[in-house]
Design a protein around this motif. Structure first.
Motif, PDB file in Angstrom:
ATOM      1  N   HIS A 169     101.615 -20.816 -14.054  1.00 61.29           N
ATOM      2  CA  HIS A 169     101.471 -21.620 -15.266  1.00 61.29           C
ATOM      3  C   HIS A 169     102.156 -20.880 -16.411  1.00 61.29           C
ATOM      4  CE1 HIS A 169      98.530 -24.572 -17.384  1.00 61.29           C
ATOM      5  NE2 HIS A 169      99.672 -24.499 -17.987  1.00 61.29           N
ATOM      6  N   ASP A 214     101.920 -34.499 -14.114  1.00 58.97           N
ATOM      7  CA  ASP A 214     101.960 -33.793 -15.392  1.00 58.97           C
ATOM      8  C   ASP A 214     103.268 -33.020 -15.515  1.00 58.97           C
ATOM      9  OD1 ASP A 214     101.636 -31.560 -13.755  1.00 58.97           O
ATOM     10  OD2 ASP A 214      99.535 -31.261 -14.296  1.00 58.97           O
ATOM     11  N   GLU A 231     103.945 -29.968 -15.660  1.00 65.08           N
ATOM     12  CA  GLU A 231     104.116 -28.811 -14.769  1.00 65.08           C
ATOM     13  C   GLU A 231     104.603 -29.209 -13.383  1.00 65.08           C
ATOM     14  OE1 GLU A 231     101.164 -25.665 -14.357  1.00 65.08           O
ATOM     15  OE2 GLU A 231     100.435 -26.432 -16.269  1.00 65.08           O
ATOM     16  N   ASP A 263      86.933 -29.328 -16.896  1.00 69.28           N
ATOM     17  CA  ASP A 263      87.180 -28.991 -15.488  1.00 69.28           C
ATOM     18  C   ASP A 263      87.382 -30.241 -14.633  1.00 69.28           C
ATOM     19  OD1 ASP A 263      86.903 -26.395 -16.159  1.00 69.28           O
ATOM     20  OD2 ASP A 263      84.964 -26.072 -15.183  1.00 69.28           O
ATOM     21  N   ASP A 312     101.499 -33.277  -6.338  1.00 67.07           N
ATOM     22  CA  ASP A 312     100.972 -32.226  -7.204  1.00 67.07           C
ATOM     23  C   ASP A 312     100.723 -30.978  -6.371  1.00 67.07           C
ATOM     24  OD1 ASP A 312     100.185 -31.049  -9.532  1.00 67.07           O
ATOM     25  OD2 ASP A 312      98.419 -32.305  -9.853  1.00 67.07           O
ATOM     26  N   ASP A 313     100.595 -29.819  -7.037  1.00 70.05           N
ATOM     27  CA  ASP A 313     100.422 -28.599  -6.240  1.00 70.05           C
ATOM     28  C   ASP A 313      98.996 -28.452  -5.725  1.00 70.05           C
ATOM     29  OD1 ASP A 313      99.435 -28.038  -8.813  1.00 70.05           O
ATOM     30  OD2 ASP A 313     100.045 -25.933  -8.759  1.00 70.05           O
ATOM     31  N   ILE A 314      98.003 -28.769  -6.563  1.00 72.36           N
ATOM     32  CA  ILE A 314      96.602 -28.563  -6.163  1.00 72.36           C
ATOM     33  C   ILE A 314      95.844 -29.886  -6.276  1.00 72.36           C
ATOM     34  CG2 ILE A 314      94.441 -27.395  -6.772  1.00 72.36           C
ATOM     35  CD1 ILE A 314      96.130 -25.110  -7.965  1.00 72.36           C
ATOM     36  N   ILE A 315      95.068 -30.208  -5.251  1.00 73.23           N
ATOM     37  CA  ILE A 315      94.057 -31.272  -5.399  1.00 73.23           C
ATOM     38  C   ILE A 315      92.717 -30.556  -5.316  1.00 73.23           C
ATOM     39  CG2 ILE A 315      93.078 -33.411  -4.504  1.00 73.23           C
ATOM     40  CD1 ILE A 315      95.759 -34.055  -3.208  1.00 73.23           C
ATOM     41  N   SER A 316      92.028 -30.458  -6.442  1.00 71.15           N
ATOM     42  CA  SER A 316      90.754 -29.723  -6.470  1.00 71.15           C
ATOM     43  C   SER A 316      89.610 -30.709  -6.698  1.00 71.15           C
ATOM     44  CB  SER A 316      90.818 -28.651  -7.559  1.00 71.15           C
ATOM     45  OG  SER A 316      89.605 -27.971  -7.653  1.00 71.15           O
ATOM     46  N   SER A 317      89.314 -31.046  -7.949  1.00 75.57           N
ATOM     47  CA  SER A 317      88.322 -32.110  -8.174  1.00 75.57           C
ATOM     48  C   SER A 317      88.961 -33.466  -7.876  1.00 75.57           C
ATOM     49  CB  SER A 317      87.834 -32.080  -9.623  1.00 75.57           C
ATOM     50  OG  SER A 317      88.846 -32.571 -10.496  1.00 75.57           O
ATOM     51  N   ARG A 377      90.608 -35.184  -9.904  1.00 72.54           N
ATOM     52  CA  ARG A 377      90.634 -36.050 -11.093  1.00 72.54           C
ATOM     53  C   ARG A 377      92.079 -36.295 -11.543  1.00 72.54           C
ATOM     54  NH1 ARG A 377      85.764 -35.340  -9.149  1.00 72.54           N
ATOM     55  NH2 ARG A 377      84.102 -36.295 -10.367  1.00 72.54           N
ATOM     56  N   THR A 378      92.933 -35.275 -11.487  1.00 76.08           N
ATOM     57  CA  THR A 378      94.328 -35.459 -11.906  1.00 76.08           C
ATOM     58  C   THR A 378      94.988 -36.532 -11.039  1.00 76.08           C
ATOM     59  OG1 THR A 378      94.513 -33.163 -12.625  1.00 76.08           O
ATOM     60  CG2 THR A 378      96.577 -34.299 -12.113  1.00 76.08           C
TER      61      THR A 378
HETATM   62  O1  LIG Z   1      92.259 -31.856  -8.861  1.00 78.55           O
HETATM   63  P1  LIG Z   1      92.084 -31.316 -10.251  1.00 78.55           P
HETATM   64  O2  LIG Z   1      90.692 -30.764 -10.468  1.00 78.55           O
HETATM   65  O3  LIG Z   1      92.480 -32.308 -11.301  1.00 78.55           O
HETATM   66  O4  LIG Z   1      93.006 -30.020 -10.381  1.00 78.55           O
HETATM   67  C1  LIG Z   1      94.333 -30.039  -9.995  1.00 78.55           C
HETATM   68  C2  LIG Z   1      95.246 -30.001 -11.186  1.00 78.55           C
HETATM   69  O5  LIG Z   1      95.003 -28.817 -11.939  1.00 78.55           O
HETATM   70  C3  LIG Z   1      96.186 -28.058 -12.056  1.00 78.55           C
HETATM   71  O6  LIG Z   1      96.834 -28.340 -13.245  1.00 78.55           O
HETATM   72  P2  LIG Z   1      96.297 -27.902 -14.678  1.00 78.55           P
HETATM   73  O7  LIG Z   1      97.486 -27.430 -15.429  1.00 78.55           O
HETATM   74  O8  LIG Z   1      95.476 -28.979 -15.284  1.00 78.55           O
HETATM   75  O9  LIG Z   1      95.346 -26.753 -14.333  1.00 78.55           O
HETATM   76  P3  LIG Z   1      95.005 -25.480 -15.135  1.00 78.55           P
HETATM   77  O10 LIG Z   1      95.121 -25.814 -16.584  1.00 78.55           O
HETATM   78  O11 LIG Z   1      93.623 -25.226 -14.696  1.00 78.55           O
HETATM   79  O12 LIG Z   1      96.010 -24.446 -14.669  1.00 78.55           O
HETATM   80  C4  LIG Z   1      97.040 -28.508 -10.895  1.00 78.55           C
HETATM   81  O13 LIG Z   1      98.414 -28.293 -11.144  1.00 78.55           O
HETATM   82  C5  LIG Z   1      96.692 -29.971 -10.757  1.00 78.55           C
HETATM   83  O14 LIG Z   1      97.472 -30.770 -11.614  1.00 78.55           O
END
Ligand SMILES: O=P(O)(O)OC[C@H]1O[C@H](OP(=O)(O)OP(=O)(O)O)[C@H](O)[C@@H]1O
Length: 296
Positions: free
Chosen positions: A129, A168, A170, A196, A218-223, A225-226
């Motif tokens: 980031h 987004d 990024e 979060d 996207d790089d991460i799927i965590s919650s 929500r994005t």
């Molecule tokens: O599945 P989610 O919970 O939505 O998380 C995943 C998102 O979070 C990260 O970006 P972001 O820049 O928002 O994360 P950070 O600010 O925590 O680095 C990542 O690049 C995803 O877009």
């Protein structure tokens, strides 16, 4: 050069895959918990004189970190030539600044911890980031595998007339890379993170892309929500349910349900973390990165 791949607990399948790609031996590790919660670890094979490659699946890093140290230190005590770490998903990349006074900047602290235990690190698309590269925080040699070639191959084989969408700014780097490899248009949305598990996303005018199948990457799927909010915006705008592609399937417990409720047509991830959505294999590229590090 004699290479032995060993799995940290939970990464047995990934280690077997890497050993096969490298045509290397897989060393056996016995691990269990004592009744008081402490770890028992035993390297069952002789690692003396070997290049030891520890493979770890770091979705839930804290309970695993001490075990990684025990493994690396034990391999060294038993005469390993070098001990490298393959962490296809590299955790602790998101808290890369002290946003509030007193916060722990865990990206740097975790990097220091890993750099003290291992001779090198290989990973896939770390969440860079505010850092330009891993070498800003990791002091050992690192190799970063790009997932874009594998994702592009999958999109080409599975999605007719795709439109690659990054949720987004990024994500623009890999959305643009995948689109260029596929030879299709791309679009980048604008995201504001409110918490979060809360994001807002706005969409540029996408009517020029009517008739295409949106592929959110996207790089991460965590919650999730994005991905979910982006999928909703795309459906409203183009009237088509998007395919959702994530590099790292972190997936909090309700993430899959959130994506289904948002109307994702399909959810696919790279196999950097084991998950039922894994459908894109980055194994060959990861093995190549490890080979480069072993030669270095
Ligand atoms: O599945 P989610 O919970 O939505 O998380 C995943 C998102 O979070 C990260 O970006 P972001 O820049 O928002 O994360 P950070 O600010 O925590 O680095 C990542 O690049 C995803 O877009």
């Amino acid at each position: 050069m004699s290479v032995m791949v060993v799995a940290a607990p939970g990464a047995e399948a990934a280690a077997a895959g890497l050993a096969a790609h490298l045509q290397a031996r897989q060393g056996s590790v016995e691990s269990r918990r004592f009744p008081d919660g402490e770890s028992y670890l035993r390297l069952r094979d002789d690692v003396a004189g070997h290049e030891v490659v520890v493979v770890s699946s770091l979705r839930d890093p804290d309970p695993q970190a001490l075990g990684l140290w025990f493994l690396a230190a034990t391999a060294r005590e038993l005469g390993a030539r070098r001990v490298g770490l393959v962490a296809p998903y590299l955790p602790y990349m998101r808290q890369d600044a002290r946003f509030q006074p007193g916060e722990a900047v865990t990206s740097g602290l975790f990097a220091r911890f890993i750099s003290q235990q291992f001779d090198w690190l290989a990973t896939v698309d770390p969440h860079l980031h505010r850092h330009a590269s891993l070498s800003e925080i990791y002091t050992v040699p690192t190799r970063v595998v790009a997932s874009a070639p594998a994702i592009a191959r999958w999109v080409q084989a599975n999605v007719p007339a795709p439109l690659v969408v990054g949720p987004d700014s990024e994500s623009e780097q890999w959305a643009a890379d995948v689109a260029r490899r596929v030879g299709c248009p791309s679009l980048v949305l604008a995201k504001t993170r409110l918490g979060d598990r809360q994001v807002e996303i706005s969409l540029p005018d996408a009517r020029a892309h009517a008739g295409r199948t949106p592929v959110l990457i996207d790089d991460i799927i965590s919650s999730a929500r994005t991905m979910a909010v982006a999928a909703g915006r795309i459906r409203e705008s183009l009237g088509v349910a998007p395919v959702c592609v994530g590099v790292h399937a972190v997936f909090s417990p309700d993430a899959m349900q959130v994506l289904q409720e948002a109307g994702a047509a399909r959810v696919v991830t790279c196999n950097t973390l084991p998950h039922p959505t894994n459908g894109i294999d980055v194994g060959p590229e990861l093995a190549q990165a490890v080979q480069d590090l072993l030669r270095g």
